[in-house]
Design an enzyme around this catalytic site. Structure first.
Site, PDB file in Angstrom:
ATOM      1  N   GLY A  86       0.897  -1.196   0.152  1.00 25.87           N
ATOM      2  CA  GLY A  86       0.095  -0.087  -0.010  1.00 25.87           C
ATOM      3  C   GLY A  86       0.841   1.287  -0.088  1.00 25.87           C
ATOM      4  O   GLY A  86       0.452   2.273  -0.124  1.00 25.87           O
ATOM      5  N   LYS A 107       9.860   2.427  -0.141  1.00 25.61           N
ATOM      6  CA  LYS A 107       8.824   2.132   0.936  1.00 25.61           C
ATOM      7  C   LYS A 107       8.552   3.638   1.214  1.00 25.61           C
ATOM      8  O   LYS A 107       9.319   4.569   1.452  1.00 25.61           O
ATOM      9  CB  LYS A 107       9.319   1.588   2.167  1.00 25.61           C
ATOM     10  CG  LYS A 107       8.167   1.097   3.157  1.00 25.61           C
ATOM     11  CD  LYS A 107       8.858   0.193   4.235  1.00 25.61           C
ATOM     12  CE  LYS A 107       7.724  -0.021   5.138  1.00 25.61           C
ATOM     13  NZ  LYS A 107       8.479  -0.766   6.296  1.00 25.61           N
ATOM     14  N   GLY A 120       0.031   6.303   1.348  1.00 26.00           N
ATOM     15  CA  GLY A 120       1.175   5.443   0.769  1.00 26.00           C
ATOM     16  C   GLY A 120       2.419   6.100   1.212  1.00 26.00           C
ATOM     17  O   GLY A 120       3.164   5.854   0.440  1.00 26.00           O
ATOM     18  N   ARG A 170      14.557  -0.167   0.465  1.00 26.72           N
ATOM     19  CA  ARG A 170      14.719  -1.435   1.293  1.00 26.72           C
ATOM     20  C   ARG A 170      15.611  -2.750   0.204  1.00 26.72           C
ATOM     21  O   ARG A 170      14.881  -2.550  -0.880  1.00 26.72           O
ATOM     22  CB  ARG A 170      13.467  -1.861   1.906  1.00 26.72           C
ATOM     23  CG  ARG A 170      13.699  -3.389   2.500  1.00 26.72           C
ATOM     24  CD  ARG A 170      12.268  -3.177   3.379  1.00 26.72           C
ATOM     25  NE  ARG A 170      11.216  -3.589   2.924  1.00 26.72           N
ATOM     26  CZ  ARG A 170      10.019  -3.747   3.574  1.00 26.72           C
ATOM     27  NH1 ARG A 170      10.124  -3.628   4.741  1.00 26.72           N
ATOM     28  NH2 ARG A 170       9.011  -3.968   2.914  1.00 26.72           N
ATOM     29  N   ARG A 177       5.907 -13.264   1.390  1.00 24.63           N
ATOM     30  CA  ARG A 177       5.567 -13.410   2.985  1.00 24.63           C
ATOM     31  C   ARG A 177       4.372 -14.636   3.035  1.00 24.63           C
ATOM     32  O   ARG A 177       4.142 -14.913   1.956  1.00 24.63           O
ATOM     33  CB  ARG A 177       4.810 -12.077   3.311  1.00 24.63           C
ATOM     34  CG  ARG A 177       5.384 -10.779   2.982  1.00 24.63           C
ATOM     35  CD  ARG A 177       4.548  -9.666   2.513  1.00 24.63           C
ATOM     36  NE  ARG A 177       5.288  -8.738   1.849  1.00 24.63           N
ATOM     37  CZ  ARG A 177       5.630  -7.611   2.817  1.00 24.63           C
ATOM     38  NH1 ARG A 177       5.223  -7.481   3.860  1.00 24.63           N
ATOM     39  NH2 ARG A 177       6.454  -6.621   2.034  1.00 24.63           N
ATOM     40  N   ASP A 246       1.843 -11.284   7.283  1.00 17.84           N
ATOM     41  CA  ASP A 246       2.168 -10.535   6.038  1.00 17.84           C
ATOM     42  C   ASP A 246       3.228  -9.771   6.276  1.00 17.84           C
ATOM     43  O   ASP A 246       4.149  -9.323   5.517  1.00 17.84           O
ATOM     44  CB  ASP A 246       1.203  -9.192   5.653  1.00 17.84           C
ATOM     45  CG  ASP A 246       0.730  -8.508   6.933  1.00 17.84           C
ATOM     46  OD1 ASP A 246      -0.054  -9.042   7.809  1.00 17.84           O
ATOM     47  OD2 ASP A 246       0.898  -7.443   6.882  1.00 17.84           O
TER      48      ASP A 246
HETATM   49  P1  AMP Z   1       2.790  -2.687   8.028  1.00 17.00           P
HETATM   50  O1  AMP Z   1       1.848  -2.286   9.154  1.00 17.00           O
HETATM   51  O2  AMP Z   1       3.567  -1.768   7.569  1.00 17.00           O
HETATM   52  O3  AMP Z   1       3.028  -3.952   8.056  1.00 17.00           O
HETATM   53  O4  AMP Z   1       1.446  -2.382   6.867  1.00 17.00           O
HETATM   54  C1  AMP Z   1       0.424  -3.241   6.651  1.00 17.00           C
HETATM   55  C2  AMP Z   1      -0.595  -3.138   5.548  1.00 17.00           C
HETATM   56  O5  AMP Z   1      -0.952  -1.610   5.687  1.00 17.00           O
HETATM   57  C3  AMP Z   1       0.447  -3.204   4.314  1.00 17.00           C
HETATM   58  O6  AMP Z   1      -0.594  -3.660   3.268  1.00 17.00           O
HETATM   59  C4  AMP Z   1       0.747  -1.653   3.961  1.00 17.00           C
HETATM   60  O7  AMP Z   1       1.295  -1.616   2.603  1.00 17.00           O
HETATM   61  C5  AMP Z   1      -0.446  -1.004   4.500  1.00 17.00           C
HETATM   62  N1  AMP Z   1       0.115   0.455   4.856  1.00 17.00           N
HETATM   63  C6  AMP Z   1       0.722   0.661   6.055  1.00 17.00           C
HETATM   64  N2  AMP Z   1       0.926   2.062   6.025  1.00 17.00           N
HETATM   65  C7  AMP Z   1       0.352   2.501   4.994  1.00 17.00           C
HETATM   66  C8  AMP Z   1       0.023   3.968   4.618  1.00 17.00           C
HETATM   67  N3  AMP Z   1       0.548   5.218   4.990  1.00 17.00           N
HETATM   68  N4  AMP Z   1      -0.575   4.217   3.083  1.00 17.00           N
HETATM   69  C9  AMP Z   1      -1.023   3.175   2.634  1.00 17.00           C
HETATM   70  N5  AMP Z   1      -0.999   1.672   3.035  1.00 17.00           N
HETATM   71  C10 AMP Z   1      -0.254   1.442   4.319  1.00 17.00           C
HETATM   72 MG    MG Z   2       3.912  -5.086   6.582  1.00 18.95          MG
END
Ligand code: AMP
Ligand code: MG
Length: 486
Positions: A86, A107, A120, A170, A177, A246
C-alpha cells in the site's frame, strides 16, 4: 548492474504495475555505499542528484519496472484478504556480485491500488528506526532486510500531527511473505498456488526440487528458517512487535521494522507496541506466534502437499511439529554461548532460565546483564554483572553454579571472557537513543545523532564505547510505547 524482473513474469493476479508519486523537495538522509557496491548500482548514484531523484521516486531509472505486490494476512489474528504493497513498490531484482538475487523496493513512495485509503507515505521516524535497526541486525548476523537509502521528501505526512515525510529504500532477498501464499491460495486458482510455490523453491530453496514432496520440503525449510530467526531475536532481546503473517518473510529475514524494540530491563512478557494491547507479540510469545503463522502457511500449501486433504494435514502437522524442537535446540545453543558454555546439554536450560528470572526479579538490563558476565571472569578491573544487582546475594549463589558449570569445560577464564564478549553485545539499538535521533531529525533536520548511532552500532561487540550509548535509559528516558507510524 545485473537486473531482472522475475516476479513480473508471474500471473497478473500476483501484482499491479504502478508508478511512484514524485515528492516536492527530496534531500538525502542516508545512503549505504557498501550495499550499493555489493549490488553493483551505478556509482553516479553516490550521494548525487541523480541518486536522490531515484531514491525519492522522482525519477524512474531505466532498470526499474515498478510494481506493487499483492498479499493478504492475519493481523493480530484477524484475517484480511487483501493487504498488498500500500505504500511500497518493487523496483527491480538485482543479482549481486556473489550471484545472489535481491529485491530493491521503495517504501513510502505514494499510494497504490492496495493503499485502502492510506496515503502511501511514511514519516521520517519509522524510516530512521528501520534504517538503524535493520543495519544493526545485519551486523549481529541476524537474517534481515537491509537499508540501501533514505531521503526526506520536503513534504509533510499527517498522522497525529504533521511530520516530515521520507522514502526508504529496502533490499531483501525477496518480499514474499506468508501472506503472499494466503492471498494466492484464497484466489482459488490451483495453478497459481503451484506457480508461486515453484517460484519460491526456485528462488529460495532450490534443494526442495530433489525431494519426494517438494512442497512439503518447502514448508519444512520455511519452518526451519523461522525457528532460526526467532532464536536470534530472543538471544538479543529483540521484540518485532507486529508478527502478522504479512510481516513474516518466506526467506526467514526480519522484515517490517514497525514498532520493534530491544528490551532494556528484562521482562519476559515485555510489549512495546502501542497497538499490541493483549501482548500477542510479547517477547516470550514470539516463538509460539511464529509457529501459529507457519500453520497459516501450511494451510495455504495443503492442496500441493497431497491430493487427499486428510493426508496433507497429517504431513503438514508433522512438519509443524519440528518447529519447537528446532527452536529449543537453537535457543539453548545461543543462550548457553552467552554464558560461555560451548557444548550445552539440556540440563543447562535451568541455569539460563534461572539467570533470566534473576534479571527479571532484580530489574536488571538484559544486554548488560549478559555482557558484564565476562567481567566476573576477569577480576576487578572490568565491569561485573554483580554490580548490576542491588542485592548481590541472589546473584552470588547463581554465580557459584555458573562457575562450577564453566569449570567442567576446563577453559582458561580470560579466553572464555573474550569468547563471551563476541556474542554478548555491549551496544544495542536502545529505544531511547533511537527516539532521540528521531526527535532531532524531526524537529531540526539534525542527523548528528542518527549518524553517530549508525556508526557506533557497526561495532556492537567493541571493548568500550561512549557511556551514553551503553547505559540503559535513565528513568525519565525510558520509552514505554512504540508506534508503527503507518
Ligand atoms: P505494515 O504495518 O507496514 O506491515 O502495513 C500493513 C499493511 O498496511 C500493508 O498492506 C501496508 O502496505 C499498508 N499500509 C501501511 N501504511 C500505509 C500507508 N501509509 N498508506 C497505505 N498503505 C499503508
Ligand atoms: Mg507489513
Amino acid at each position: 548492474m545485473q537486473v531482472d524482473h522475475s516476479y513480473a513474469r508471474l500471473p497478473r493476479a500476483f501484482f499491479q504495475t504502478w508508478q511512484p508519486s514524485p515528492v516536492a523537495e527530496p534531500e538525502w538522509l542516508a545512503f549505504n555505499k557498501a550495499l550499493a557496491t555489493q549490488l553493483g548500482l551505478p556509482e553516479s548514484y553516490w550521494r548525487s542528484a541523480e541518486g536522490l531523484a531515484v531514491f525519492a521516486g522522482n525519477q524512474l531509472p531505466e532498470w526499474a519496472e515498478p510494481l506493487a505486490q499483492a498479499y493478504a494476512g492475519h493481523q493480530f489474528g484477524q484475517y484480511n484478504p487483501r493487504l498488498g504493497d500500500g505504500r511500497a513498490l518493487l523496483l527491480a531484482e538485482v543479482i549481486d556480485c556473489d550471484g545472489k538475487r535481491f529485491d530493491i523496493q521503495l517504501k513510502g513512495s505514494g499510494p497504490t491500488p492496495f493503499s485502502r485509503g492510506g496515503d502511501g507515505r511514511s514519516p521520517i521516524g519509522p524510516v530512521i528506526r528501520e534504517y538503524l535497526v535493520s543495519e544493526a541486525m545485519h551486523v549481529f548476523g541476524v537474517p534481515t532486510t537491509r537499508a540501501l537509502a533514505a531521503v526526506t521528501t520536503g513534504e509533510s505526512v499527517y498522522r497525529e500531527d504533521a511530520q516530515p515525510g521520507a522514502v526508504f529504500t529496502r533490499v531483501a532477498s525477496s518480499h514474499l511473505r506468508i501472506g503472499t501464499f494466503q492471498y494466492i491460495a484464497a484466489q482459488g486458482e490451483p495453478d497459481h498456488i503451484q506457480q508461486l510455490a515453484d517460484y519460491v523453491i526456485e528462488r529460495h530453496y532450490p534443494d526442495c526440487k530433489e525431494q519426494d514432496n517438494p512442497y512439503l520440503a518447502l514448508l519444512a525449510q520455511v519452518i526451519s528458517k523461522q525457528a532460526e530467526l526467532v532464536a536470534h531475536w530472543m538471544r538479543l532481546g529483540f521484540i518485532h512487535g507486529v508478527m502478522n503473517t504479512d510481516n513474516t518473510s518466506i526467506s526467514g529475514e526480519t522484515i517490517d521494522y514497525g514498532p520493534c524494540a530491544f528490551i532494556d530491563q528484562y521482562q519476559a512478557d515485555k510489549v512495546f507496541s502501542s497497538i499490541d494491547r493483549r501482548g500477542r507479540y510479547a517477547y516470550s510469545n514470539q516463538p509460539p506466534v511464529a509457529l501459529w503463522n507457519l500453520a497459516r502457511l501450511a494451510e495455504s500449501l495443503l492442496s500441493l502437499i497431497a491430493d487427499d486433504e486428510k493426508r496433507a494435514v497429517e504431513r503438514a502437522t508433522d512438519a509443524l511439529q519440528q518447529f519447537q524442537p528446532q527452536y529449543e535446540a537453537l535457543w539453548l545453543q545461543h543462550m548457553s554461548a552467552k554464558l560461555g558454555i560451548s557444548q550445552p546439554s539440556p540440563a543447562d536450560k535451568a541455569l539460563i532460565d534461572d539467570y533470566l528470572q534473576l534479571l527479571q526479579q532484580h530489574e536488571v538490563d538484559f544486554t548488560l546483564g549478559f555482557r558484564y558476565l565476562s567481567g566476573e571472569l576477569q577480576g576487578s578491573a572490568a565491569n561485573q554483572a554483580s554490580d548490576l544487582f542491588a542485592q548481590p546475594e541472589a546473584f552470588n549463589s547463581w554465580r557459584e553454579r555458573w562457575l562450577a558449570r564453566l569449570a567442567l569445560q576446563g577453559q582458561d577464564h580470560k579466553a572464555l571472557a573474550v569468547q563471551m564478549d563476541q556474542v554478548n553485545p555491549l551496544l544495542i539499538p536502545r529505544n531511547h537513543l533511537i527516539a532521540k535521533a528521531i526527535q532531532q531529525a524531526e524537529l531540526h533536520g539534525d542527523l548528528t545523532l542518527f549518524n553517530r548511532l549508525h556508526k557506533a552500532w557497526q561495532t556492537p561487540f567493541a571493548d568500550s564505547a561512549d557511556a551514553d550509548l551503553t547505559a540503559p535509559p535513565k528513568p525519565e528516558e525510558v520509552v514505554q510505547r512504540t508506534f508503527c507510524g503507518t
